[in-house]
Design an enzyme around this catalytic site. Structure first.
Site, short mmCIF file in Angstrom:
data_model
loop_
_atom_site.label_atom_id
_atom_site.label_comp_id
_atom_site.label_asym_id
_atom_site.label_seq_id
_atom_site.Cartn_x
_atom_site.Cartn_y
_atom_site.Cartn_z
N CYS A 31 4.96 30.01 4.54
CA CYS A 31 4.31 29.82 5.83
C CYS A 31 3.07 28.95 5.77
O CYS A 31 2.47 28.65 6.81
CB CYS A 31 3.97 31.17 6.45
SG CYS A 31 5.39 32.29 6.49
N HIS A 89 -4.10 32.94 11.27
CA HIS A 89 -2.70 33.08 10.85
C HIS A 89 -2.01 34.05 11.79
O HIS A 89 -0.89 33.79 12.25
CB HIS A 89 -2.64 33.55 9.40
CG HIS A 89 -1.25 33.56 8.83
ND1 HIS A 89 -0.45 32.43 8.80
CD2 HIS A 89 -0.51 34.56 8.29
CE1 HIS A 89 0.72 32.74 8.26
NE2 HIS A 89 0.71 34.01 7.94
N GLU A 122 -6.53 39.84 7.60
CA GLU A 122 -7.20 38.60 7.99
C GLU A 122 -8.57 38.88 8.62
O GLU A 122 -9.53 38.15 8.37
CB GLU A 122 -6.33 37.79 8.95
CG GLU A 122 -6.91 36.43 9.28
CD GLU A 122 -5.93 35.50 9.99
OE1 GLU A 122 -6.24 34.30 10.10
OE2 GLU A 122 -4.85 35.98 10.43
N LYS A 173 0.42 32.00 17.54
CA LYS A 173 1.77 32.53 17.28
C LYS A 173 2.19 33.50 18.37
O LYS A 173 3.38 33.77 18.53
CB LYS A 173 1.81 33.23 15.91
CG LYS A 173 1.80 32.30 14.71
CD LYS A 173 2.00 33.09 13.42
CE LYS A 173 2.01 32.18 12.20
NZ LYS A 173 0.65 31.67 11.86
N HIS A 226 6.31 32.49 15.18
CA HIS A 226 6.06 32.15 13.78
C HIS A 226 7.15 31.18 13.33
O HIS A 226 8.25 31.59 12.97
CB HIS A 226 6.07 33.41 12.91
CG HIS A 226 5.48 33.19 11.54
ND1 HIS A 226 5.36 31.94 10.97
CD2 HIS A 226 4.98 34.06 10.64
CE1 HIS A 226 4.81 32.05 9.79
NE2 HIS A 226 4.57 33.33 9.55
N PHE A 281 3.67 34.20 2.29
CA PHE A 281 4.30 35.03 1.28
C PHE A 281 4.17 34.33 -0.07
O PHE A 281 4.23 33.10 -0.16
CB PHE A 281 5.78 35.24 1.60
CG PHE A 281 6.05 36.31 2.64
CD1 PHE A 281 5.04 37.13 3.12
CD2 PHE A 281 7.33 36.51 3.10
CE1 PHE A 281 5.30 38.10 4.06
CE2 PHE A 281 7.61 37.50 4.05
CZ PHE A 281 6.59 38.30 4.53
#
Length: 402
Positions: A162, A294, A305, A326, A331, A390
């Site tokens: 991502c 994010h 976060e 998002k 996403h 990830f």
């Protein structure tokens, strides 16, 4: 070191087929979610996605050309065309040789790959499309952009889940800043709506059954998205000399690795990336006015976060506006950071911070100003765009108002 300007923007995603439509949806706080149409959802636990609704290649590519290009690479070319047209750049032989193309993609040509697997394993056929390999390769978007504009300089693709597009944009920024390239087309593209990969995401149990509510206490996960965003970046002096419109500047890149868990995010890793972006840009934490988070809407990401932002900014975190787009474009995996970079540039350019849509309930673990539900008119000088992937691979871009 040269200052680096963003002179061209292009986007296609669930919020629109171009930057104007994208910007309007962000300003309205209007999500692009709906029932998945481009894949069979009858076998899925989740039903909603952020697709480019009703997409057809017909307005963009002839049939014989489209047969060579997977959906994700088509999106890349469409966004690049808009960005190049927006930039007003005039191609010369010298510029084509010194320009770079750097893109990001997490999963590449999933549509083509899924069809091939169905042909072999389900339908018992003995062959697949003869161009399956060049259609599925993650660098197909960069390659087709190169052919579209005749660019023969450095061209490649990064794949860091991502964070792919953030790493790509950051690498392009460093190349233009250092003089290794005189212009770059950079961003990311993704089209993950095929049954195989949707089932894989279902197994992760991080996809929401209804909508995406980042930082809201009642969040249930992410909504998968698709699309592409591309930027044209070039030295600020060169852009000014030719009278180009400056949407924003890129001023810093920060990267880090968590070196921890393959899927669980680390606040320490995210903090290191934000601090590195500030160092690269030569900025104090207090200079930042907005963060495009994010913000996936998962139980683990959002409080992590939040903790990272508080660690990086200290008391200034209480004065920061932090929102997750998002919540509207979904996403889009390897394309997300590119869409978010464009959203951040628009926020700086237009003095309008996009909201965190679908927000309903404060979460004590996410105690930031998340710009809930309504865009906010405020002029900001500097902003960050966060991407945490990830594998624990983090990339943060720092932007300045143009």
């Amino acid at each position: 070191m040269r200052r680096v300007a963003i002179t061209g923007l292009g986007a296609i995603c669930a919020l629109g087929r171009n930057v104007e439509e994208f910007a309007r949806a962000l300003a309205e706080g209007r999500p692009g979610f709906g029932p998945i149409e481009s894949a069979d959802r009858s076998q899925l636990r989740f039903q909603h996605g952020a697709e480019v609704k009703g997409y057809s290649h017909t307005p963009y590519f002839e049939d014989r050309v489209a047969d060579f290009i997977d959906r994700f690479a088509q999106f890349a070319v469409i966004a690049a065309r808009e960005a190049v047209a927006d930039s007003g750049v005039e191609w010369t032989l010298e510029l084509r040789e010194s320009a770079a193309i750097i893109t990001g993609s997490c999963v590449g040509g999933q549509s083509t790959e899924d069809i091939g697997f169905q042909d072999i394993y389900k339908l018992g056929r003995n062959r697949v499309h003869p161009l399956t390999i060049p259609k599925t390769m993650a660098n197909a978007g960069a390659s087709h952009i190169s052919m579209e504009f005749g660019i023969v300089g450095p061209s490649f693709t990064l794949s860091t889940a991502c964070s792919s597009a953030a790493h790509a944009i950051g690498q392009a920024f460093w190349m233009v800043r250092s003089g290794a390239a005189d212009l770059a087309i950079t961003g990311g593209s993704e089209a993950p709506f095929s049954v195989g990969i949707l089932k894989a995401w279902e197994a992760m149990r991080v996809v929401s059954p209804d909508t995406c509510r980042p930082f809201s206490k009642d969040r249930h996960g992410m909504i998968l998205g698709e699309g592409a965003a591309m930027l044209v970046i070039e030295p600020l002096d060169a852009a000014r000399a030719r009278g180009a419109r400056i949407h924003a500047e890129i001023v810093g890149l920060g990267m880090s690795a968590d070196a921890g868990h393959i899927t669980q995010p680390s606040a320490a890793g995210a903090t290191r990336a934000m601090r590195a972006a500030l160092r690269d840009a030569g900025l104090a934490p207090e200079a930042i006015g907005y963060i495009n988070a994010h913000g996936t809407g998962t139980s683990a990401n959002d409080p992590t976060e939040t903790a990272a932002i508080r660690a990086a900014f200290g008391a200034h975190a209480d004065r920061l506006a932090v929102s997750s787009t998002k919540s509207m474009h979904g996403h889009a995996l390897g394309a997300s950071a590119a869409l978010e970079c464009v959203a951040t540039a628009l926020a700086l350019r237009d003095g309008l911070l996009p909201p965190t849509a679908n927000y309903r309930e404060p979460d004590p673990e996410c105690d930031l100003d998340v710009v809930p539900n309504e865009a906010r008119a405020v002029e900001v000088e500097y902003a960050l765009s966060n991407s945490f992937a990830f594998g624990g691979l983090n990339a943060v871009l720092a932007l300045r108002r143009g």
